[in-house]
Write an enzyme that holds these catalytic residues in place. Structure first.
Site, PDB file in Angstrom:
ATOM      1  N   GLU A 175       0.867  -1.141   0.079  1.00  0.00           N
ATOM      2  CA  GLU A 175      -0.099  -0.025  -0.002  1.00  0.00           C
ATOM      3  C   GLU A 175       0.740   1.196   0.076  1.00  0.00           C
ATOM      4  O   GLU A 175       1.721   1.363   0.891  1.00  0.00           O
ATOM      5  CB  GLU A 175      -0.993   0.085   1.350  1.00  0.00           C
ATOM      6  CG  GLU A 175      -1.830   1.195   1.155  1.00  0.00           C
ATOM      7  CD  GLU A 175      -2.880   1.327   2.281  1.00  0.00           C
ATOM      8  OE1 GLU A 175      -2.449   0.810   3.663  1.00  0.00           O
ATOM      9  OE2 GLU A 175      -3.764   1.888   2.253  1.00  0.00           O
ATOM     10  N   GLY A 309       3.408   1.170  11.078  1.00  0.00           N
ATOM     11  CA  GLY A 309       2.878   0.484  12.350  1.00  0.00           C
ATOM     12  C   GLY A 309       2.202  -0.894  12.188  1.00  0.00           C
ATOM     13  O   GLY A 309       2.270  -1.807  13.066  1.00  0.00           O
ATOM     14  N   MET A 311      -0.030  -3.189   8.525  1.00  0.00           N
ATOM     15  CA  MET A 311      -0.474  -3.405   7.125  1.00  0.00           C
ATOM     16  C   MET A 311      -1.500  -4.323   7.104  1.00  0.00           C
ATOM     17  O   MET A 311      -1.168  -5.463   7.381  1.00  0.00           O
ATOM     18  CB  MET A 311       0.539  -3.408   6.202  1.00  0.00           C
ATOM     19  CG  MET A 311      -0.057  -3.444   4.794  1.00  0.00           C
ATOM     20  SD  MET A 311      -0.883  -1.715   4.392  1.00  0.00           S
ATOM     21  CE  MET A 311      -2.083  -2.710   3.268  1.00  0.00           C
ATOM     22  N   GLU A 312      -2.855  -4.020   6.799  1.00  0.00           N
ATOM     23  CA  GLU A 312      -4.054  -4.976   6.862  1.00  0.00           C
ATOM     24  C   GLU A 312      -4.103  -5.843   5.804  1.00  0.00           C
ATOM     25  O   GLU A 312      -5.097  -6.467   5.410  1.00  0.00           O
ATOM     26  CB  GLU A 312      -5.237  -3.955   6.918  1.00  0.00           C
ATOM     27  CG  GLU A 312      -5.506  -3.291   5.585  1.00  0.00           C
ATOM     28  CD  GLU A 312      -5.101  -1.996   5.614  1.00  0.00           C
ATOM     29  OE1 GLU A 312      -4.148  -1.363   6.121  1.00  0.00           O
ATOM     30  OE2 GLU A 312      -5.563  -1.094   4.507  1.00  0.00           O
ATOM     31  N   ASN A 313      -3.084  -6.384   5.014  1.00  0.00           N
ATOM     32  CA  ASN A 313      -3.311  -7.186   3.818  1.00  0.00           C
ATOM     33  C   ASN A 313      -4.238  -8.422   4.424  1.00  0.00           C
ATOM     34  O   ASN A 313      -4.288  -8.913   5.407  1.00  0.00           O
ATOM     35  CB  ASN A 313      -1.881  -7.780   3.794  1.00  0.00           C
ATOM     36  CG  ASN A 313      -0.544  -7.121   3.884  1.00  0.00           C
ATOM     37  OD1 ASN A 313      -0.666  -6.204   2.893  1.00  0.00           O
ATOM     38  ND2 ASN A 313       0.142  -7.282   4.727  1.00  0.00           N
ATOM     39  N   GLU A 346      -6.706  -3.172  12.476  1.00  0.00           N
ATOM     40  CA  GLU A 346      -6.027  -3.948  10.969  1.00  0.00           C
ATOM     41  C   GLU A 346      -7.229  -5.034  10.881  1.00  0.00           C
ATOM     42  O   GLU A 346      -7.575  -5.109   9.767  1.00  0.00           O
ATOM     43  CB  GLU A 346      -4.915  -4.549  11.451  1.00  0.00           C
ATOM     44  CG  GLU A 346      -3.794  -3.603  11.741  1.00  0.00           C
ATOM     45  CD  GLU A 346      -3.610  -2.485  10.483  1.00  0.00           C
ATOM     46  OE1 GLU A 346      -3.788  -2.729   9.341  1.00  0.00           O
ATOM     47  OE2 GLU A 346      -3.378  -1.365  10.944  1.00  0.00           O
ATOM     48  N   HIS A 349     -10.138  -3.450   9.288  1.00  0.00           N
ATOM     49  CA  HIS A 349      -9.979  -3.316   7.624  1.00  0.00           C
ATOM     50  C   HIS A 349     -10.342  -4.617   6.859  1.00  0.00           C
ATOM     51  O   HIS A 349     -10.379  -4.419   5.692  1.00  0.00           O
ATOM     52  CB  HIS A 349      -8.312  -2.717   7.437  1.00  0.00           C
ATOM     53  CG  HIS A 349      -8.129  -1.352   7.585  1.00  0.00           C
ATOM     54  ND1 HIS A 349      -8.731  -0.461   7.024  1.00  0.00           N
ATOM     55  CD2 HIS A 349      -6.995  -0.688   8.243  1.00  0.00           C
ATOM     56  CE1 HIS A 349      -8.220   0.614   7.226  1.00  0.00           C
ATOM     57  NE2 HIS A 349      -7.045   0.444   8.019  1.00  0.00           N
ATOM     58  N   GLU A 368      -9.678   4.680   6.520  1.00  0.00           N
ATOM     59  CA  GLU A 368      -8.759   4.875   7.925  1.00  0.00           C
ATOM     60  C   GLU A 368      -9.568   5.470   8.928  1.00  0.00           C
ATOM     61  O   GLU A 368      -9.638   5.167   9.978  1.00  0.00           O
ATOM     62  CB  GLU A 368      -7.606   5.903   7.408  1.00  0.00           C
ATOM     63  CG  GLU A 368      -6.533   5.233   6.516  1.00  0.00           C
ATOM     64  CD  GLU A 368      -5.966   3.858   6.965  1.00  0.00           C
ATOM     65  OE1 GLU A 368      -5.930   3.805   8.364  1.00  0.00           O
ATOM     66  OE2 GLU A 368      -5.594   3.221   6.141  1.00  0.00           O
TER      67      GLU A 368
HETATM   68 ZN   LIG Z   1      -5.663   1.786   8.703  1.00  0.00          ZN
END
Ligand SMILES: [Zn+2]
Ligand SMILES: *[C@@H]1O[C@H](CO)[C@@H](O)[C@H](O)[C@H]1NC(C)=O
Ligand SMILES: *[C@@H]1O[C@H](CO)[C@@H](O)[C@H](O)[C@H]1NC(C)=O
Length: 495
Positions: A175, A309, A311-313, A346, A349, A368
């Protein structure tokens, strides 16, 4: 991705001014239209053409820790909706060494010429034979690249064990626009497709990806070939794979989703809290959104020295160690709250962002803003005794929303259901939540919560008052009539 000042700054750049910059010089002069081999590049815009639609990627990645490089082959099934002599997609810093195109309806090969336009991070494949509208083709591209040192694309990380041994792992962070650094792809959030990932690596390591493993083969050359199940329909920026020698711990949710936490083996005792709350948060959101989490596993990985911080993969969330690991011996109570908030953010998301994705990066605040709100709701639900969290909710005037929970919830549920596996623009969210916004009343005024990344958003004809700011959120107070009619787009939005 969780809220942090750096992140917001970067995403704001991409969403607004960054785009404007790219658009301003999209091949206006003849020079920028020349591809790297001085042939004319067939496409001028920074945005990809809409008449080539990716449907299914078969991605094979062979990572070599000894040379710190990787070799890839991607076969992309594309649908052509308008007759064209070229295909344009994204590619950055990849050495493309082969490309061929097979027409599905004739089973014949069409020869291709490769052109690169590094300025727009695009590659074009041109052909003397027109690709026909209504037909499908398999585009296969072979390439090589060094593992990145930048924590984006497919990157390498080193860490040291207590005994002083140096270890390496390889992981991805895409991202917003780094998937193109790991494989040629249609790297725009609305160009969703299926992804079938295969990772080849040495026996010292193992691979994980968005989906559960389908098969793992030990090849004659001694390498391991891990095939993962094909993904759900998803955006390229959410694809992920990690190759490491990490230890892991797992637990099952009541519905049978396997949640696992991965960390260097020396830190595996610090994964207890994340594993426990990971399961609870997943169950909370399934109930809250009334949409089951659609993958049979969820992996949470602590990446040493990670810059972001988290990442929501989809199905494989990566975290900075301090955002996932908690050591009851040495960590503070605030560390525990932080881990819970980031994990909740996360996991939120996985619905907001992954299942329903913004159509373009200017609507990143959709992802977000709501993930940031939901992290407080989930954490407050799980640990009502954490006064820092409930106080933050109050500061945001969120108690107003909490009082309107049933309406807020049904608005969110229908928004997620309606746009599942697709993309949404902010107008559609306002539509879904228009009734709810009227409920955000506080002392006779309406309260609009806006993410910092969207600070230009409340562009109302009437003055807005900034009420509170916390963790990237601003609450704007307004007259009810303004909010009722939705928020007009600020003029500097380009998409
Ligand atoms: Zn986020
Ligand atoms: C097309 O060419 C590639 C590379 O030369 C080859 O591997 C593939 O089998 C060919 N496909 C067809 C349908 O001829
Ligand atoms: C297309 O045609 C031109 C002119 O005949 C030729 O030079 C070129 O090699 C052809 N390109 C491909 C990809 O076949």
């Amino acid at each position: 991705m969780p809220i942090s000042l750096e992140v917001i700054f970067v995403l704001t750049m991409v969403g607004t001014s960054g785009m404007a910059l790219i658009r301003a010089d999209n091949c206006a002069s003849s020079e920028t239209c020349l591809a790297t081999n001085r042939m004319t590049f067939p496409w001028r815009s920074a945005r990809l053409p809409s008449f080539i639609v990716p449907e299914h990627y078969h991605l094979n990645i062979h990572v070599d820790f000894a040379t710190q490089t990787f070799k890839g082959q991607v076969k992309i099934l594309i649908a052509v909706t308008k007759c064209s002599r070229f295909i344009v997609l994204h590619s950055k810093n990849l050495n493309i060494c082969e490309a061929f195109l097979e027409a599905i309806h004739t089973q014949k090969n069409i020869s291709l010429q490769v052109l690169q336009a590094p300025k727009n991070e695009q590659v074009a494949f041109t052909s003397n034979t027109s690709l026909e509208a209504g037909r499908k083709y398999d585009l296969t591209i072979g390439y090589t690249a060094p593992l990145s040192t930048s924590f984006s694309g497919f990157y390498k990380v080193f860490y040291t064990t207590k005994s002083g041994a140096q270890r390496m792992l390889a992981a991805t962070h895409f991202e917003p626009t780094s998937a193109r650094k790991a494989f040629p792809c249609f790297d725009e959030p609305h160009m969703k497709a299926l992804f079938s990932v295969t990772v080849v690596h040495s026996q010292q390591n193992y691979a994980i990806s968005n989906m559960p493993m389908r098969t793992s083969l030990l090849r004659a050359d001694g390498l391991v070939e891990d095939h993962f199940l094909h993904s759900l329909k998803m955006s390229s920026y959410l694809v992920a794979f990690v190759v490491s020698d990490f230890a892991s711990r797992s637990a099952m949710s009541t519905r049978g989703i396997k949640v696992s936490v991965f960390a260097p083996s020396e830190q595996i005792s610090q994964t207890e809290h994340a594993l426990h709350i990971g399961v609870k948060i997943l169950e909370f959101f399934e109930e809250y959104f009334q949409i089951p989490y659609p993958i049979s596993k969820l992996d949470l990985v602590a990446i040493p020295n990670f810059e972001s911080g988290a990442m929501e993969n989809w199905g494989l969330i990566t975290f900075r160690e301090t955002s996932l690991l908690y050591d009851p011996e040495t960590s503070t109570g605030l560390n525990k709250i932080w881990v819970t908030l980031v994990t909740a953010h996360e996991i939120a998301h996985q619905w907001f962002g992954n299942l329903v994705t913004m159509a373009w990066w200017n609507d990143i605040w959709l992802n977000e803003g709501f993930a940031s709100y939901m992290e407080f709701v989930a954490t407050n639900h799980l640990r009502p005794e954490w006064s820092v969290v409930s106080k933050a909710l109050k500061q945001l005037s969120l108690s107003v929303i909490v009082n309107a929970q049933p309406v807020f919830r049904s608005g969110i549920q229908s928004y997620l259901r309606e746009h599942s596996y697709g993309n949404a623009q902010q107008d559609q969210l306002w539509q879904a939540l228009s009734k709810v916004i009227l409920f955000f009343t506080f002392n006779g005024q309406s309260v609009l919560l806006a993410h910092r990344g969207a600070r230009a958003l409340p562009h109302c004809n009437e003055p807005t008052t900034e009420k509170t700011k916390t963790r990237g959120f601003t609450a704007y107070v307004n007259h009810i009539t303004v909010l009722q009619y939705g928020i007009p787009r600020p003029p500097d939005y380009t998409a």
